[in-house]
Write a protein that holds these residues in place. Structure first.
Motif, PDB file in Angstrom:
ATOM      1  N   THR A  17       0.831  -1.207   0.000  1.00  0.00           N
ATOM      2  CA  THR A  17       0.000   0.000   0.000  1.00  0.00           C
ATOM      3  C   THR A  17       0.858   1.246   0.000  1.00  0.00           C
ATOM      4  N   ALA A  18       1.903   1.247   0.828  1.00  0.00           N
ATOM      5  CA  ALA A  18       2.787   2.406   0.913  1.00  0.00           C
ATOM      6  C   ALA A  18       3.497   2.660  -0.411  1.00  0.00           C
ATOM      7  N   MET A  19       3.950   1.597  -1.047  1.00  0.00           N
ATOM      8  CA  MET A  19       4.672   1.760  -2.311  1.00  0.00           C
ATOM      9  C   MET A  19       3.751   2.267  -3.409  1.00  0.00           C
ATOM     10  N   ILE A  20       2.538   1.730  -3.464  1.00  0.00           N
ATOM     11  CA  ILE A  20       1.592   2.124  -4.505  1.00  0.00           C
ATOM     12  C   ILE A  20       1.176   3.580  -4.349  1.00  0.00           C
ATOM     13  N   SER A  21       0.954   4.001  -3.093  1.00  0.00           N
ATOM     14  CA  SER A  21       0.450   5.351  -2.838  1.00  0.00           C
ATOM     15  C   SER A  21       1.556   6.372  -2.588  1.00  0.00           C
ATOM     16  N   GLY A  22       2.800   5.929  -2.519  1.00  0.00           N
ATOM     17  CA  GLY A  22       3.893   6.851  -2.231  1.00  0.00           C
ATOM     18  C   GLY A  22       3.860   7.377  -0.815  1.00  0.00           C
ATOM     19  N   ASP A  23       3.363   6.577   0.115  1.00  0.00           N
ATOM     20  CA  ASP A  23       3.246   6.984   1.521  1.00  0.00           C
ATOM     21  C   ASP A  23       4.542   6.606   2.243  1.00  0.00           C
ATOM     22  N   GLU A  24       5.501   7.514   2.265  1.00  0.00           N
ATOM     23  CA  GLU A  24       6.811   7.219   2.846  1.00  0.00           C
ATOM     24  C   GLU A  24       6.764   6.981   4.361  1.00  0.00           C
ATOM     25  N   PRO A  25       5.975   7.755   5.127  1.00  0.00           N
ATOM     26  CA  PRO A  25       5.889   7.448   6.562  1.00  0.00           C
ATOM     27  C   PRO A  25       5.346   6.046   6.840  1.00  0.00           C
ATOM     28  N   LEU A  26       4.346   5.617   6.063  1.00  0.00           N
ATOM     29  CA  LEU A  26       3.809   4.265   6.247  1.00  0.00           C
ATOM     30  C   LEU A  26       4.873   3.225   5.922  1.00  0.00           C
ATOM     31  N   ALA A  27       5.627   3.433   4.851  1.00  0.00           N
ATOM     32  CA  ALA A  27       6.702   2.491   4.506  1.00  0.00           C
ATOM     33  C   ALA A  27       7.735   2.438   5.620  1.00  0.00           C
ATOM     34  N   THR A  28       8.084   3.589   6.177  1.00  0.00           N
ATOM     35  CA  THR A  28       9.070   3.643   7.263  1.00  0.00           C
ATOM     36  C   THR A  28       8.580   2.877   8.482  1.00  0.00           C
ATOM     37  N   ARG A  29       7.348   3.136   8.876  1.00  0.00           N
ATOM     38  CA  ARG A  29       6.796   2.458  10.048  1.00  0.00           C
ATOM     39  C   ARG A  29       6.725   0.949   9.842  1.00  0.00           C
ATOM     40  N   THR A  30       6.241   0.551   8.691  1.00  0.00           N
ATOM     41  CA  THR A  30       6.057  -0.881   8.430  1.00  0.00           C
ATOM     42  C   THR A  30       7.395  -1.616   8.409  1.00  0.00           C
ATOM     43  N   LEU A  31       8.390  -1.040   7.764  1.00  0.00           N
ATOM     44  CA  LEU A  31       9.708  -1.668   7.720  1.00  0.00           C
ATOM     45  C   LEU A  31      10.325  -1.749   9.112  1.00  0.00           C
ATOM     46  N   SER A  32      10.075  -0.749   9.951  1.00  0.00           N
ATOM     47  CA  SER A  32      10.535  -0.806  11.342  1.00  0.00           C
ATOM     48  C   SER A  32       9.883  -1.967  12.071  1.00  0.00           C
ATOM     49  N   ASN A  33       8.569  -2.134  11.885  1.00  0.00           N
ATOM     50  CA  ASN A  33       7.855  -3.260  12.497  1.00  0.00           C
ATOM     51  C   ASN A  33       8.416  -4.594  12.011  1.00  0.00           C
ATOM     52  N   MET A  34       8.671  -4.674  10.706  1.00  0.00           N
ATOM     53  CA  MET A  34       9.183  -5.912  10.129  1.00  0.00           C
ATOM     54  C   MET A  34      10.578  -6.231  10.680  1.00  0.00           C
ATOM     55  N   ALA A  35      11.376  -5.203  10.899  1.00  0.00           N
ATOM     56  CA  ALA A  35      12.702  -5.416  11.472  1.00  0.00           C
ATOM     57  C   ALA A  35      12.602  -5.985  12.884  1.00  0.00           C
ATOM     58  N   ARG A  36      11.678  -5.461  13.664  1.00  0.00           N
ATOM     59  CA  ARG A  36      11.520  -5.965  15.037  1.00  0.00           C
ATOM     60  C   ARG A  36      11.081  -7.424  15.026  1.00  0.00           C
ATOM     61  N   GLN A  37      10.154  -7.762  14.143  1.00  0.00           N
ATOM     62  CA  GLN A  37       9.720  -9.146  14.048  1.00  0.00           C
ATOM     63  C   GLN A  37      10.865 -10.057  13.615  1.00  0.00           C
ATOM     64  N   SER A  38      11.667  -9.596  12.668  1.00  0.00           N
ATOM     65  CA  SER A  38      12.761 -10.424  12.164  1.00  0.00           C
ATOM     66  C   SER A  38      13.759 -10.758  13.264  1.00  0.00           C
TER      67      SER A  38
ATOM     68  N   VAL B 131      15.789  -2.291   8.212  1.00  0.00           N
ATOM     69  CA  VAL B 131      16.068  -0.978   8.796  1.00  0.00           C
ATOM     70  C   VAL B 131      16.754  -0.078   7.777  1.00  0.00           C
ATOM     71  N   ARG B 132      17.730  -0.607   7.066  1.00  0.00           N
ATOM     72  CA  ARG B 132      18.429   0.221   6.068  1.00  0.00           C
ATOM     73  C   ARG B 132      17.455   0.737   5.007  1.00  0.00           C
ATOM     74  N   THR B 133      16.516  -0.106   4.611  1.00  0.00           N
ATOM     75  CA  THR B 133      15.510   0.341   3.643  1.00  0.00           C
ATOM     76  C   THR B 133      14.594   1.389   4.271  1.00  0.00           C
ATOM     77  N   ALA B 134      14.216   1.178   5.535  1.00  0.00           N
ATOM     78  CA  ALA B 134      13.375   2.154   6.246  1.00  0.00           C
ATOM     79  C   ALA B 134      14.081   3.503   6.340  1.00  0.00           C
ATOM     80  N   GLU B 135      15.386   3.489   6.569  1.00  0.00           N
ATOM     81  CA  GLU B 135      16.126   4.750   6.657  1.00  0.00           C
ATOM     82  C   GLU B 135      16.091   5.506   5.325  1.00  0.00           C
ATOM     83  N   ARG B 136      16.140   4.778   4.231  1.00  0.00           N
ATOM     84  CA  ARG B 136      16.044   5.460   2.922  1.00  0.00           C
ATOM     85  C   ARG B 136      14.675   6.100   2.736  1.00  0.00           C
ATOM     86  N   HIS B 137      13.629   5.395   3.148  1.00  0.00           N
ATOM     87  CA  HIS B 137      12.292   5.976   3.056  1.00  0.00           C
ATOM     88  C   HIS B 137      12.147   7.162   4.012  1.00  0.00           C
ATOM     89  N   ALA B 138      12.725   7.066   5.191  1.00  0.00           N
ATOM     90  CA  ALA B 138      12.640   8.162   6.170  1.00  0.00           C
ATOM     91  C   ALA B 138      13.298   9.425   5.627  1.00  0.00           C
TER      92      ALA B 138
END
Length: 432
Positions: A222-243, A256-263
């Protein structure tokens, strides 16, 4: 036989040997039941028929999972129009699924149900009446999403994820059937994305790891399709914690590195920088890399020391001093720096407030485990008892229970000690 408009999906089902839409609906339903671990899951023929029509809307997260399980590829490769609203079958009786409950009552009681009364059917509403969505409805949906996150912080996700799933379904229902302008539509899609990543987090806390990954993936799409960078950042942070919890630290670091690029693309405030830095530290700590862990922890504290700002997103609100101290303590524990971990985790448990009781319960469980490694069985017993007290007071985090089970198992070599035996018995009797 007339070829359907969505020839990509049509070709995929023929390749599966499903020569009718009825057979395809049954096949996707069966695949969804297995992937979602829900024996009652079903994709109707009507829904499948719509998928093979012209420009089908993007399927719901559960439907996307079923499609992936059935065809081995996601909706983006099956002819679905990614820019369209999410498809949704009308609920048979929504009022039964989500009874209206006042917001403050839900928070004070810890109930994981917050109703959306403006969506509830009423005898006075005709079947053809329009579902108009304006600013008031958007504010209510935003408040509902915020309340769900607040309940998670205090009580955990075990009894929350199912309700959140229904709320997400409501938002998709509004997107698909509501009447609104373009600005409202954009906000509805934003709310859906935030609810999806929140739902992924609730599933993660409830140890529904497969479902968590599904929802995180859908939120990221959803974040990628809509260009929602904050959503991408948050989601990748969540995924990092789960990993990290899934013992996939290298994957966590990549997230995290990908989230930092979106941030960087939305010039994220320091509090987001602090969150991503401590997530990075957790990945390195699980790898046993002390140098990079310490460097990332220092970056997290430097960013945190810059304070809060009006630009901080709501999803960083949990990262107070107590939580940052706790996460640092968890890193030190993963690095086998047990004395240092005990000091940090004990300090965190003293700092944490009641609104973040779930985090305090986890911190105490990690403290108990670090204390075992430090051969401090008295502190282990005290921390375990306090964590159990929070669970018995209404907390519902399976992650915390799992951590306490690890504490119990780690005490096995110390069974010669009466204190250890008593703690093992207490945990065995009270976390089953």
């Amino acid at each position: 036989m007339r070829t359907p408009a969505n020839q990509v999906l049509f070709a995929a089902r023929i390749g599966q040997g499903w020569f009718s839409q009825e057979a395809a609906a049954q096949g996707v339903s069966a695949a969804g039941q297995q992937a979602l671990r829900d024996s009652g899951y079903e994709v109707s023929v009507r829904t499948y028929r719509r998928w093979e029509s012209t420009n089908p809307g993007w399927p719901r997260p559960d439907q996307a999972t079923a499609l992936r399980a059935a065809f081995g590829r996601g909706p983006e490769y099956l002819g679905f129009a990614t820019e369209s609203a999410t498809a949704f079958d009308s609920l048979p009786n929504p009022a039964v699924m989500i009874p209206p409950v006042k917001r403050r009552e839900a928070l004070s009681a810890g109930a994981a149900v917050i109703g959306l009364p403006w969506l509830s059917p009423s005898p006075a509403r005709s079947a053809t009446s329009e579902l108009r969505v304006g600013r008031d409805e958007i504010e209510l949906l935003h408040a509902t999403a915020a309340d769900l996150d607040a309940i998670d912080q205090q009580f955990g996700g075990d009894r929350l994820w199912r309700t959140a799933k229904m709320h997400l379904s409501w938002v998709h229902h509004v997107i698909d059937h509501g009447v609104y302008n373009d600005d409202i539509g954009q906000e509805l899609h934003g709310i859906a994305g935030q609810l999806t990543t929140s739902l992924g987090w609730f599933c993660y806390d409830a140890e529904q790891q497969t479902e968590a990954r599904v929802y995180f993936s859908e939120a990221l799409n959803t974040a990628m399709i809509s260009g929602d960078e904050p959503l991408a950042t948050r989601t990748l942070s969540n995924m990092a914690r789960q990993s990290v919890d899934l013992d996939k630290p290298r994957e966590a670091i990549r997230f995290v590195r990908t989230a930092e690029r979106h941030a960087a693309l939305w010039d994220a405030p320091p509090r987001v920088t602090a969150l991503l830095a401590i997530r990075l530290a957790q990945g390195y700590a699980r790898l046993g890399d002390e140098m990079n862990t310490s460097h990332a922890i220092k970056r997290a504290w430097r960013a945190s020391d810059q304070g809060v700002s009006d630009r901080d997103p709501e999803w960083t609100g949990f990262l107070n001093e107590a939580e940052l101290v706790c996460l640092e303590g968890m890193c030190r524990s993963d690095l086998s720096q047990h004395k240092r971990a005990v000091r940090l985790l004990e300090r965190s448990s003293d700092l944490q407030d009641i609104e973040h009781s779930r985090n305090r319960g986890m911190c105490l469980a990690r403290l108990a485990h670090a204390a075992v490694q430090d051969h401090d069985l008295d502190r282990t017993a005290d921390a375990a008892k306090e964590s159990l007290r929070l669970i018995e007071g209404g907390q519902s985090s399976t992650r915390t229970r799992r951590q306490l089970a690890l504490v119990r198992d780690s005490l096995t070599p110390h069974q010669a000690s009466p204190q250890a035996r008593d703690t093992i018995d207490m945990l065995t009797n009270r976390i089953a």
